[in-house]
Design a protein around this motif. Structure first.
Motif, mmCIF file in Angstrom:
data_model
loop_
_atom_site.group_PDB
_atom_site.id
_atom_site.type_symbol
_atom_site.label_atom_id
_atom_site.label_comp_id
_atom_site.label_asym_id
_atom_site.label_seq_id
_atom_site.Cartn_x
_atom_site.Cartn_y
_atom_site.Cartn_z
ATOM 1 N N ALA A 96 0.932 -0.997 0.085
ATOM 2 C CA ALA A 96 -0.320 -0.066 0.176
ATOM 3 C C ALA A 96 0.843 1.319 -0.076
ATOM 4 O O ALA A 96 0.747 2.097 -0.876
ATOM 5 C CB ALA A 96 -0.596 0.497 1.484
ATOM 6 N N PRO A 97 2.155 1.456 0.737
ATOM 7 C CA PRO A 97 2.944 2.552 1.034
ATOM 8 C C PRO A 97 3.168 3.055 -0.468
ATOM 9 O O PRO A 97 2.979 3.977 -1.336
ATOM 10 C CB PRO A 97 3.789 2.405 1.533
ATOM 11 N N VAL A 98 3.362 2.496 -1.789
ATOM 12 C CA VAL A 98 4.090 2.356 -2.908
ATOM 13 C C VAL A 98 3.139 2.572 -3.589
ATOM 14 O O VAL A 98 2.773 3.544 -4.610
ATOM 15 C CB VAL A 98 5.038 1.258 -3.727
ATOM 16 N N VAL A 99 1.828 1.938 -3.502
ATOM 17 C CA VAL A 99 0.536 1.893 -4.329
ATOM 18 C C VAL A 99 0.053 3.135 -4.618
ATOM 19 O O VAL A 99 -0.732 3.871 -5.666
ATOM 20 C CB VAL A 99 -0.595 0.759 -4.461
ATOM 21 N N ILE A 100 -0.018 4.098 -3.172
ATOM 22 C CA ILE A 100 -0.777 5.252 -3.179
ATOM 23 C C ILE A 100 0.373 5.896 -3.000
ATOM 24 O O ILE A 100 -0.075 7.480 -3.847
ATOM 25 C CB ILE A 100 -1.278 5.409 -1.655
ATOM 26 N N MET A 101 1.725 6.357 -3.337
ATOM 27 C CA MET A 101 2.478 7.368 -3.962
ATOM 28 C C MET A 101 2.242 7.389 -5.746
ATOM 29 O O MET A 101 2.480 8.260 -6.376
ATOM 30 C CB MET A 101 3.889 7.081 -3.089
ATOM 31 N N TYR A 102 2.519 5.901 -5.731
ATOM 32 C CA TYR A 102 2.444 6.142 -7.813
ATOM 33 C C TYR A 102 0.609 6.445 -7.862
ATOM 34 O O TYR A 102 0.610 6.996 -9.209
ATOM 35 C CB TYR A 102 2.806 4.138 -7.816
ATOM 36 N N MET A 103 0.097 6.260 -7.347
ATOM 37 C CA MET A 103 -1.693 6.667 -7.593
ATOM 38 C C MET A 103 -1.506 8.115 -6.888
ATOM 39 O O MET A 103 -1.900 8.574 -8.169
ATOM 40 C CB MET A 103 -2.429 5.445 -7.078
ATOM 41 N N ALA A 104 -0.277 8.197 -6.546
ATOM 42 C CA ALA A 104 -0.274 9.991 -6.090
ATOM 43 C C ALA A 104 0.107 10.518 -7.427
ATOM 44 O O ALA A 104 0.467 12.015 -7.726
ATOM 45 C CB ALA A 104 -0.828 10.394 -5.547
#
Length: 508
Positions: free
Chosen positions: A38-46
């Motif tokens: 999740a930490p990487v996913v949310i950064m990528y999606m932002a």
């Protein structure tokens, strides 16, 4: 989670026009994500890399690599490779690792990675939208998730805990000494009269032309952070020494860091910026200049969180803790409708300008401290309008500016996460700043044209202007009159730039 899932979601979110649809797609993605991803996913999606910059330019990204036939890259595998790329110093090794990453990616994944790494991922999934999607996925109130993100300073930290443990975990995100929170920000008012009408009972404070700092003290341990949450403690010994003398054991203070001349007037911003590690030392920063903190908020004292306490009470406590010389000048306006108080407010604003300050900030006396929010309970008033915009491109100069990138293309943040061009300017550039600008922009080139270059939207520049007018020439329908460069703001990120909405609000 596979990178292919993120690339596909990014494509679908970019194609969605409604915010509600984007939030629903993000929620679906987060539900499918392993909490550890999740930490990487949310950064990528932002649209951001956890590593921020990895030293890869457009010339490397545009090189064609044969794509993989089937998706096999995992999110954490990609993150680890990007971390290795950011850590290497040799161009050859960096290229080898980039080739390894791109060669393992499918065509759709390659396209996503190029846009992500270059800062050109325009899918409308801004931090705010990503947070809403995260809240929906976890069944948590959006306000609670947003508050946790503000207090942690990072959506990544909240995402992992929330998806692993559920909404009850949000309670652990509190204001903690030593962990910086996102600062409260101000909207713009056209003049003092308008600000008084909008805030009601308020206080006017001088708007200082320095670097925003947040200072945390726990016993003898003092840490100093910038508005982007960078730790500059080792570059600000004056602040550390002063805060250690305050009559508290634990405290969190919000303020500005300035350099003053012998008359007590603020020195140019570049001198302060140079002392705190600015990349603008080429334009005259002096490392020997002493710095002085000036505080206007106290957020925490000896175990008590003050974020929800009314501003008037926070200020009274600040007055008891901090010497007058280190507190911002202010004027309380109990009744903004009273002619004598309005006159006093106008006079205070004029005196602030005479003392060399930028203007004033008008603050509601009842306001809580909304970490990370740009609320209407704080309104800034400056006689010369300025905006923080992002450089989107630059044109080659002529005459004595031949060989330099001179005429800047300026953009404001649009609702979908892109940057809408508002106009151009080549005014206000000194020879030194022009040289620095050319060197810096060449490293951010996305495309080269006969007229100049387009660049990754990374540099924030403060622009002064005489007014806003409607224009059919630019996509936002507005442009700036007599725009000129004030300075580059290396203390701000593109996400801190002004929005199209805030610009159009200045139309007469």
């Amino acid at each position: 989670m596979r990178l292919a899932d993120i690339a596909r979601a990014s494509r679908d979110i970019g194609a969605a026009s409604a915010r509600t649809e984007k939030v629903a797609l993000l929620a679906e993605l987060f539900r499918a994500a392993d909490p550890a991803d999740a930490p990487v996913v949310i950064m990528y999606m932002a649209g951001r890399l956890p590593q921020r910059r990895i030293g890869v330019g457009w010339s490397s990204l545009k090189e064609r690599r044969e794509p993989a036939a089937e998706p096999r890259l995992g999110v954490r595998e990609v993150d680890a490779l990007l971390t290795r790329i950011a850590a290497v110093s040799g161009k050859g090794e960096r290229k080898r690792l980039l080739d390894e990453l791109m060669g393992a990616a499918t065509e759709e994944e390659q396209l996503f990675l190029v846009r992500l790494i270059s800062g050109e991922l325009r899918q409308g999934a801004l931090d705010a939208v990503a947070v809403e999607g995260l809240a929906s996925a976890a069944g948590a109130p959006v306000a609670d998730v947003r508050q946790a993100v503000m207090l942690s300073g990072s959506p990544a930290a909240v995402a992992e805990v929330l998806l692993a443990e559920g909404p009850s975990a949000l309670g652990r995100f509190r204001l903690t000494v030593g962990r910086p929170v996102l600062p409260m920000l101000a909207h713009t008012a056209k003049n003092v009269g308008e600000a008084l009408a909008r805030t009601g009972p308020c206080a006017l404070e001088e708007k200082l032309d320095g670097i925003r700092i947040q200072v945390h003290r726990d016993g003898d341990d003092v840490r100093v952070f910038t508005r982007t949450l960078a730790d500059i403690t080792d570059r600000t010994p004056e602040v550390v020494s002063l805060v250690r003398t305050l009559p508290v054991r634990q405290v969190v203070l919000d303020g500005e860091l300035l350099a003053f001349d012998e008359r007590g007037r603020p020195r140019p911003f570049q001198e302060t910026s140079g002392r705190t590690g600015s990349t603008l030392d080429v334009v005259g920063a002096q490392t020997a200049v002493p710095l002085s903190p000036v505080f206007f908020e106290v957020l925490y004292v000896d175990g008590e969180d003050l974020l929800a306490v009314p501003a008037s009470e926070r200020r009274a406590l600040l007055d008891r803790l901090v010497p007058e010389a280190q507190r911002v000048r202010r004027l309380v306006v109990a009744d903004p409708t009273a002619p004598e108080e309005r006159a006093a407010a106008e006079a205070f604003a004029s005196e602030a300008l005479e003392r060399g300050q930028e203007g004033v900030v008008v603050k509601s006396l009842d306001a809580a401290y909304s970490a990370g929010r740009r609320g209407t309970s704080w309104l800034k008033v400056k006689p010369v309008h300025t905006l923080d915009l992002v450089v989107l491109g630059a044109e080659w100069g002529h005459g004595r500016r031949t060989g330099t990138l001179s005429n800047l293309h300026l953009g404001a943040r649009a609702a979908d996460g892109s940057f809408a061009m508002l106009g151009k300017t080549f005014k206000g550039l000194t020879d030194a700043l022009l040289a620095w600008q050319t060197e810096r922009l060449r490293k951010l080139v996305v495309t080269e044209e006969p007229w100049g270059v387009t660049v990754r939207p990374e540099l924030v520049v403060e622009i002064a202007f005489d007014g806003v007018q409607r224009s059919t020439r630019y996509p936002a329908g507005v442009t700036l009159r007599f725009a000129r460069v004030v300075r580059y703001r290396d203390d701000k990120l593109p996400a801190d730039a002004d929005t199209v909405e805030s610009v159009t609000a200045l139309l007469p």
